[in-house]
Design an enzyme around this catalytic site. Sequence first.
Site, PDB file in Angstrom:
ATOM      1  N   CYS A 108       0.979  -0.910  -0.404  1.00  0.00           N
ATOM      2  CA  CYS A 108      -0.437  -0.079   0.135  1.00  0.00           C
ATOM      3  C   CYS A 108       0.671   1.625  -0.071  1.00  0.00           C
ATOM      4  O   CYS A 108       1.613   1.650  -0.832  1.00  0.00           O
ATOM      5  CB  CYS A 108      -1.072  -0.298   0.677  1.00  0.00           C
ATOM      6  SG  CYS A 108      -2.054   1.194   1.786  1.00  0.00           S
ATOM      7  N   GLY A 109       0.765   1.783   1.174  1.00  0.00           N
ATOM      8  CA  GLY A 109       1.716   3.295   1.151  1.00  0.00           C
ATOM      9  C   GLY A 109       3.249   3.276   1.097  1.00  0.00           C
ATOM     10  O   GLY A 109       3.502   3.913   0.458  1.00  0.00           O
TER      11      GLY A 109
END
Length: 215
Positions: A108-109
């Site tokens: 993800c991030g």
Amino acid sequence: MKYAYAYVLDTIADWELGFVIAELNSGQYFKNRGSRIPVKMVGASKRPITTKGGMTILPDLTVDEITHETTAILLLPGADHWNDPEHAPVVQKAKQLLDEGGKVAAICGATTALANSGLLDDRQHTSNSLEYLTLFCPTYKGAAYYKNEKIVVDGNLITTGAAGGLLLAREVIALLELFKNETLEAWYNYFNTGDSQYFYIMMETLQESNSSIRN
């Protein structure tokens, strides 16, 4: 002793590393029974951080204490604050580990942090979407290497999107060669489907391992 180092920062997505941390730290299904890969929490500093779910985590060590010799894998989770300059050292550490043959997994991030640093410019990878990386990563030049897949393994680098926590665990376990292939397949199928038949298959693979050891 080799450790899995999990980087922790404020707003870390609690669930994304849940499967992999539990399996590495417990060793409950390892093919080498009784072994484990202890998980150490790493922070930009040793101050407590607060997860997105509101839990408090106290880092065990800081980034500068990580060495290639003690690293089984570096785990980079999703969070809202990857753009903060204080997290630049762990991205540099990821680059250093990869250059030295070490292993890194990002979800993800965390993929935006790798993309902004140029680490994904010449490695096959994935994320939440190509649009996500191009929107949040102004210096990203790796679009030609982006794969529209749920998870991508390029050598010693694993990348996945926000919904890839289970897949991340599977690929980390495979990369580190911790489970028998049959155990890993059954483990993944059980948690992916909830079908109890896979749990019993998994238990059978472990019993077969114990029988082989006794014989």
